[in-house]
Design an enzyme around this catalytic site. Structure first.
Site, short mmCIF file in Angstrom:
data_model
loop_
_atom_site.label_atom_id
_atom_site.label_comp_id
_atom_site.label_asym_id
_atom_site.label_seq_id
_atom_site.Cartn_x
_atom_site.Cartn_y
_atom_site.Cartn_z
CB SER A 24 43.30 -20.26 -10.25
OG SER A 24 42.90 -21.42 -11.18
CG ASN A 111 34.83 -19.82 -20.39
OD1 ASN A 111 35.91 -19.99 -19.85
ND2 ASN A 111 34.85 -19.44 -21.59
CB THR A 156 22.23 13.28 17.62
OG1 THR A 156 21.97 14.47 18.18
CG2 THR A 156 21.02 12.42 17.68
CG HIS A 157 25.74 16.16 15.95
ND1 HIS A 157 25.75 16.58 14.68
CD2 HIS A 157 24.35 16.24 16.11
CE1 HIS A 157 24.78 16.97 13.98
NE2 HIS A 157 23.67 16.85 14.86
CB SER A 278 49.71 -3.46 27.26
OG SER A 278 51.02 -2.75 27.03
CE LYS A 284 45.88 0.54 27.88
NZ LYS A 284 46.40 0.87 26.44
CG ASN A 286 45.01 -2.62 25.17
OD1 ASN A 286 44.36 -1.64 26.08
ND2 ASN A 286 46.05 -3.03 24.98
CD GLU A 291 41.92 -1.47 19.59
OE1 GLU A 291 42.63 -0.61 19.55
OE2 GLU A 291 42.12 -2.23 20.51
CE1 TYR A 318 36.70 -16.88 -16.99
CE2 TYR A 318 38.47 -17.09 -18.83
CZ TYR A 318 38.15 -17.34 -17.41
OH TYR A 318 38.94 -17.54 -16.56
CD GLN A 323 42.91 -18.09 -12.73
OE1 GLN A 323 42.74 -18.82 -13.74
NE2 GLN A 323 44.22 -17.94 -12.42
CE LYS A 326 37.39 -19.04 -9.74
NZ LYS A 326 37.87 -17.85 -10.47
N1 ARG Z 1 40.60 -20.72 -13.42
C1 ARG Z 1 39.65 -20.09 -14.37
C2 ARG Z 1 39.01 -19.10 -13.58
O1 ARG Z 1 38.95 -19.04 -12.52
C3 ARG Z 1 38.60 -21.11 -14.85
C4 ARG Z 1 38.28 -20.74 -16.29
C5 ARG Z 1 39.32 -20.86 -17.18
N2 ARG Z 1 38.72 -20.65 -18.62
C6 ARG Z 1 39.52 -20.67 -19.53
N3 ARG Z 1 39.09 -20.59 -20.83
N4 ARG Z 1 40.70 -20.41 -19.31
O2 ARG Z 1 38.27 -18.12 -14.39
#
Ligand code: ARG
Length: 464
Positions: A24, A111, A156-157, A278, A284, A286, A291, A318, A323, A326
């Site tokens: 990650s 965790n 409205t509408h 354009s 144009k 735009n 948008e 957990y 993961q 994110k």
């Molecule tokens: N990269 C992990 C996450 O974003 C971190 C936590 C990992 N924990 C584990 N017990 N493998 O969730």
């Protein structure tokens, strides 16, 4: 195998494809500053309770500072074998300090660590979005001041409904955005809880002081249940929802301005630096920013949906699935942040095409409601007054004139008691003045509201 913090029990090396699949660090590296802040607070607490000596703590703090600089200067080496940002920073600490570095993960698990980092990131990100919303509110208030005296048809509408002051119209967005701020503040208060110390899921047998860490990191409370900490991503989902709601508001605004700036409406001229052209049609200009603001809302909603689905099937506590939160929340934040950044100057830079708007106000019988209410004031039941006003509109339509062009006899045919004061209710300016209820578009009401917003937005921020 020696590379892995958890490798001791393994007899075989991790498959390279698994390393690629499970890493990650390619995206969670953006949590580096929060991870370092949390580690410093953790180390200081470990020193306070005697699990680190003062000297060890000082070495750790200094090395973490060096690592922070290395990352900021782009000199830090990231490698997917080390999985995530937490392992990278810990490893860098061990590389520098040996056994002292090997103590940082005392009474801590990734965790509770990742939850802490993410809470710190959510907190900062909320503050940033909040500041951008205030900037947008200020842009609307600026417009509201500049466009005083201008009357718009409210729809409205998507049919012309009633005349309103442009100032009233722009302040409507301040209200919506203020609710967005409220949602962010609520989310912030629930995110602002210390996770560290929950460790993996059950807590720790070591004599830690969680309150000390909470105070250092500015958290408002210490999470009371370690199992909850290990599994909880409510704060991420709430932030994703608050961002989706902001995106929805921006999207409806953008849609309206795309329409209003079209040749068909011709209500609004957009600032040229915020338009694009354009490649084939030379004439144009735009509204691509609007948008894309509307279009990017789709991904913000998609991210919220992804997060809701991500969590729904997870047993306590957990699971590595978490993961996946994110990239979705980072994307929602980046997207809404970028949309808000452009929304404020767009709002400031546009101009109302007053002539074109005035022409549209004249047609459409937008004063029919105030005429009806005039009849009600003369004692007519509302339904009867509605019928009467409707018939008068029909007469005006058939003659191709405005209500105010009808002769007094026509009004008196509807209600013998009517006199020339009926004309005081007709025409957009007089109709606007007639709407006197609290929150309405009457000039006095709107002037109060404008003052309220100017005072509010010039006061210091109060998010907690
Ligand atoms: N990269 C992990 C996450 O974003 C971190 C936590 C990992 N924990 C584990 N017990 N493998 O969730």
């Amino acid at each position: 195998m020696a590379e892995k913090a958890w490798g001791a029990v393994f007899e075989q090396a991790t498959d390279a494809r698994v390393e690629k699949f499970t890493e990650s660090v390619s995206f969670d590296r953006r949590l580096y500053a929060h991870d370092i802040d949390a580690s410093i607070a953790h180390a200081q607490m470990l020193a306070k309770v005697g699990l680190l000596s003062p000297d060890e703590c000082q070495q750790i703090e200094q090395a973490l500072g060096d690592i922070r600089r290395e990352i900021e200067q782009g000199r830090f080496q990231f490698k997917i074998e080390l999985e995530d940002i937490h392992m990278h920073i810990e490893r860098a600490l061990i590389d520098r300090l040996g056994d002292v570095g090997r103590k940082i993960h005392t009474a801590r698990s990734r965790n509770d660590q990742v939850s802490t980092d993410l809470r710190l990131w959510v907190r900062d990100s909320i503050d940033r979005i909040d500041a951008r919303i205030v900037a947008l509110q200020k842009a609307f208030v600026g417009r509201a001041e500049r466009d005083q005296g201008c009357i718009l048809p409210a729809y409205t509408h998507l049919r012309r409904a009633q005349p309103v002051l442009a100032t009233h119209y722009w302040l409507c967005y301040c209200e919506k955005l203020e609710r967005d701020r409220g949602r962010l503040a609520g989310c912030r208060s629930r995110a602002n809880v210390l996770a560290l110390g929950a460790a993996a899921v059950a807590g720790t047998s070591l004599p830690i002081d969680r309150q000390h860490v909470a105070t250092k990191l500015g958290f408002g409370a210490v999470a009371a249940n370690s199992i909850d900490v290990s599994s909880d991503r409510d704060f991420v989902l709430e932030f994703a929802f608050a961002l989706a709601m902001i995106a929805e508001h921006l999207s409806t605004w953008a849609e309206e301005w795309v329409l209003w700036s079209s040749e068909e409406f011709d209500f609004l001229s957009l600032p040229q630096p915020f338009c694009t052209g354009s490649s084939i049609m030379p004439q144009k200009v735009n509204p691509d920013v609007l948008e894309l603001t509307r279009g990017k809302t789709a991904r913000v909603i998609g991210n919220l949906t992804a997060l809701l689905v991500l969590i729904k099937g997870l047993p306590l506590a957990y699971n590595r699935d978490l993961q996946e939160d994110k990239e979705r929340i980072f994307d929602s934040f980046d997207t809404v942040d970028a949309c808000l950044e452009l929304a404020a100057p767009l709002v400031e830079g546009a101009e109302l095409n007053r002539n074109s708007i005035a022409a549209r106000l004249d047609a459409g019988h937008l004063d029919a409601t105030t005429l009806m209410e005039h009849l009600i004031r003369h004692g007519m039941p509302q339904r009867t007054a509605h019928d009467m006003a409707g018939k008068l509109v029909r007469k005006a339509l058939n003659r191709g004139v405005r209500l105010s062009d009808l002769p007094l006899e026509e009004f008196q045919a509807a209600d013998a008691l009517l006199d020339a004061s009926v004309y005081d209710m007709l025409g957009p300016e007089q109709a606007v003045r007639a709407f006197v209820s609290y929150g309405s578009t009457a000039p006095a009401q709107v002037a109060d509201q404008l003052l309220h917003w100017k005072q509010k937005l010039n006061a210091p921020a109060t998010i907690s």
